[in-house]
Design an enzyme around this catalytic site. Structure first.
Site, PDB file in Angstrom:
ATOM      1  N   ASP A 230       0.557  -1.717  -0.230  1.00 19.69           N
ATOM      2  CA  ASP A 230       0.053   0.203  -0.263  1.00 19.69           C
ATOM      3  C   ASP A 230       0.878   1.593  -0.210  1.00 19.69           C
ATOM      4  OD1 ASP A 230      -2.399   1.550   0.744  1.00 19.69           O
ATOM      5  OD2 ASP A 230      -3.018   0.339   1.547  1.00 19.69           O
TER       6      ASP A 230
ATOM      7  N   ASP B 238     -10.827   2.403  -2.902  1.00 18.67           N
ATOM      8  CA  ASP B 238     -11.039   2.131  -2.008  1.00 18.67           C
ATOM      9  C   ASP B 238     -12.418   2.559  -1.513  1.00 18.67           C
ATOM     10  OD1 ASP B 238      -8.757   1.781  -0.597  1.00 18.67           O
ATOM     11  OD2 ASP B 238      -8.364   3.475   0.277  1.00 18.67           O
TER      12      ASP B 238
END
Ligand code: GLA
Length: 723
Positions: free
Chosen positions: A473, A543
């Site tokens: 990430d 997301d």
């Protein structure tokens, strides 16, 4: 095929349905004569702009007629030689002069692609490499053209070498420049923000420039390193368009510029805001690659071209066509609030459903119970996870689940042991307050000791446990753009050196742990680009897991990237990002259009939903070969219509998988037909859901009736050729 005709001094590059012709002018200038549909290897001398003089367009000193770089098609725009369009390179030398006069020196043609060192690079193909020398300085430029004869893709990059004895400074070093003949064009870009990545926007290109990019140190959510130039009449299925996609993940620029004579220059590469690279005597600077995709079948043809190219030549060879792990990720189920019992309960619920990998997301390390702390301290939080990771992994293993782990290697929290020991390892100056984003700083990835530290810490974890998957990430953009380790005159190199450091660390870890599957992520799809996809076969698309918004994001992403590169999960409702409730079946249908997975508390699902999960995974495994290798046809545009619909068709056209979603239910809409695409007109197909058998042309020209659907209701059709 790549050829060179020494009589006319013309290079020809022929892809599947495009040709490119480059001409060496008698004085040595490299002139682009054609980039477009297939053409013969004729003498194209009649395109020489020399005989016509255009006032106010300077003529270089070494030509005899009216030849001006201001109107000639250039392959790498130079500065200070009368070409007033955007230059591809700007070199500052000791004497302060910045003008360059690049002239042909030599060329070579060879099988395979050039080695770009630290940068991601396309594999295979055939390369034409042309060397130009600067008549005004010791700079030499090598232009690489990598051709894939069975595709309509040309990959380009440039290398700049200092052949002199004193340093020079690159103030701009683009990857390519392509001048197209005069025409009326539109520009398509993919803009966005966090939770809204890759939104298509099409606008006319007028005179002057459309310049897009990211100065954020990452390719970004805000603008994807992709641009397409479309002829005015071009649509989804018909017409000419040319797509440009950088295989690069740092700050970038792409620019389309219409000149005074109507020709269009597309150029770009590393963003030059705050860029300055010192090139010492004998040194070489390598620019990232751009993939240029030509299509006569509209945007659809371009997308399929990019998908074939990325899958065949960029995405990791050993994983690209293999079935993907079907994940359960605990992030939206628990956020930071978990312990061993909670994780084991999720694993227990996942195992009987066909899920094969459990992924432990953020919060397992240091003292991380929220996002204020511990990034950089990559050791297990035993307070939270009694006994460490081993019992959780063991528990998963017993239930037949593999184990994956989240890392955010490039970041450092102020509240971390790492920061207390090395405040200067964070980007910016340790003695001046720095910007925070998500309460964190960025690690200085230009420094060897930083990447060595990360390699050691991550190796301890990856080597110490049975871990089959890593989610990499990156949750903020760079602000101060300063490295304590670089001298003042090299601070302009920071952003590019940063991303080279990231690539280097990923490469090192992947070499050390070849069986670990790496997925990319950046606050969702913030670094979804061809550079990252050279290392990560799939990337967390966004997301935003709301199925309706996701359908749009996946639609936009599909312009430049294959379905198999998009990681897509089913999450719970009301959706955590939008508050919307969408039927469970629709969430599964949209998530089946990519590497699928789950991101919710499986323990809270009803028995009926659990059965649906089982069916969804069985369906995904059945259609996975289409997701991995098939051709995508976009049918109903959710940005413009009241529905979303796409078809994925096998290369041999024997199978198709159609997924659709209605946005709002409309009364009495009973004659709405969905005309399929991409099938073989003469073949007969059975539609599994209705039992109908129809010929391909009937399915494509008459269409199938849209079922009656509630708000956000979805449908799927499986088509199989019948004999
Ligand atoms: C990012 C990712 C999410 C999740 C969180 C964890 O936002 O995109 O999937 O991993 O970080 O902090």
């Amino acid at each position: 095929m790549i050829t060179y005709d020494p009589k006319t001094r013309t290079f020809f590059l022929h892809g599947r349905s495009f040709s490119c012709a480059l001409w060496v002018h008698p004085a040595g200038y490299l002139v682009g004569l054609h980039f477009g549909g297939s053409a013969g290897e004729d003498d194209l001398g009649y395109l020489d702009p020399s005989p016509r003089e255009l006032s106010f367009s300077p003529i270089p000193p070494d030509v005899e007629n009216y030849f001006s770089l201001d109107v000639a098609g250039s392959e790498y725009g130079s500065f200070g030689q009368g070409d007033f369009r955007t230059p591809s390179v700007l070199i500052a030398r000791e004497d302060g002069m910045r003008a360059s006069r690049f002239l042909y020196r030599s060329h070579e043609i060879y099988d395979g692609a050039p080695d770009l060192g630290a940068l991601p690079a396309a594999r295979g193909g055939k390369t034409l490499s042309i060397v130009l020398g600067d008549a005004l300085s010791a700079a030499e430029i090598r232009l690489n053209y990598i051709l894939y004869e069975d595709l309509d893709v040309l990959v380009r990059n440039a290398e700049i070498v200092n052949r002199g004895n004193s340093p020079m400074f690159l103030l701009r070093a683009y990857s390519f420049c392509l001048d197209l003949a005069a025409g009326e064009y539109d520009v398509l870009r993919l803009h966005g923000r966090h939770n809204m990545e890759r939104t298509p926007e099409r606008t006319p290109l007028g005179h002057g420039s459309v310049k897009i990019g990211s100065p954020r140190g990452a390719s970004s959510h805000q603008m994807n390193p992709f641009l397409a130039l479309l002829e005015r009449e071009t649509g989804e299925d018909r017409g000419v368009c040319i797509g440009f996609e950088l295989l690069y993940s740092g700050s970038w620029t792409l620019e389309a510029e219409q000149s005074q004579i109507g020709s269009v220059r597309v150029s770009g590469g590393i963003g030059d805001l705050n860029f300055c690279w010192e090139l010492k005597a004998g040194e070489k600077f390598v620019t990232p690659e751009v993939a240029i995709c030509y299509s006569e079948e509209g945007l659809g043809g371009m997308s399929r071209g990019f998908a074939d190219f990325l899958r065949g030549h960029v995405l990791p060879e050993k994983e690209v066509f293999k079935p993907r792990p079907v994940l359960i990720n605990n992030w939206e189920a628990t956020y930071f609030d978990f312990d061993r019992e909670k994780l084991c309960a999720i694993a227990d619920a996942a195992a009987p459903l066909g899920i094969d990998t459990f992924v432990l997301d953020d919060g397992w390390f240091g003292a991380r119970n929220d996002d204020h702390t511990s990034l950089g301290d990559w050791s297990v939080n035993e307070k939270k996870l009694a006994g460490g990771l081993a019992p959780v992994i063991e528990h998963c293993k017993k239930r037949g689940l593999k184990f994956g782990l989240w890392f955010e290697p490039e970041m450092i929290s102020e509240d971390s042991a790492l920061y207390r020991a090395h405040p200067d390892w964070a980007v910016g100056r340790a003695d001046a307050p720095r910007c925070k984003s998500r309460h964190q700083y960025v690690l200085d990835m230009t420094r060897q000791e930083v990447t060595d530290y990360l390699f050691a810490r991550m190796s301890d974890i990856l080597g110490g446990y049975e871990i089959s998957y890593v989610k990499w990430d990156m949750n903020r953009h760079i602000s101060e753009f300063y490295s304590a380790a670089l001298p003042a005159e090299r601070q302009g190199e920071f952003a590019h050196r940063y991303i080279l450091g990231v690539y280097g660390l990923i490469r090192r870890l992947q070499a050390a742990f070849p069986s670990v599957f790496f997925e990319g992520c950046s606050g969702g799809g913030g670094r979804f680009d061809g550079g990252m996809l050279a290392f990560f076969p799939q990337f967390w698309t966004s997301d935003d897991t709301d199925a309706y918004e996701r359908a749009k994001i996946q639609w936009g992403t599909s312009y430049g990237y294959p379905l198999s590169a998009m990681s897509c999960h089913v999450s719970s409702c009301p959706n955590h990002q939008t508050g919307r409730t969408v039927p469970f079946a629709s969430r599964g249908a949209i998530a089946s259009l990519g590497a699928t997975g789950y991101e919710l508390d499986l323990g809270r699902l009803s028995a009926e939903e659990r059965t649906q999960v089982k069916e969804q995974i069985a369906n995904y495994r059945a259609i996975e070969p289409l997701i991995l290798r098939g051709d995508l046809y976009r049918i109903s545009d959710p940005y413009r219509e009241n529905r979303f619909c796409v078809a994925v068709v096998s290369k041999d056209k024997t199978r198709a998988y159609v997924v659709g979603m209605c946005v709002h239910a409309v009364a009495g809409d009973f004659d709405r037909r969905i005309r399929l695409k991409g099938l073989c007109a003469q073949k007969h197909y059975r539609v599994e859901e209705s039992g109908l058998t129809l010929r391909g042309d009937t399915l494509m020209n008459v269409g199938l009736l849209l079922p009656r659907l509630p708000d956000f209701g979805s449908w799927v059709w499986h088509l199989q050729e019948t004999s």
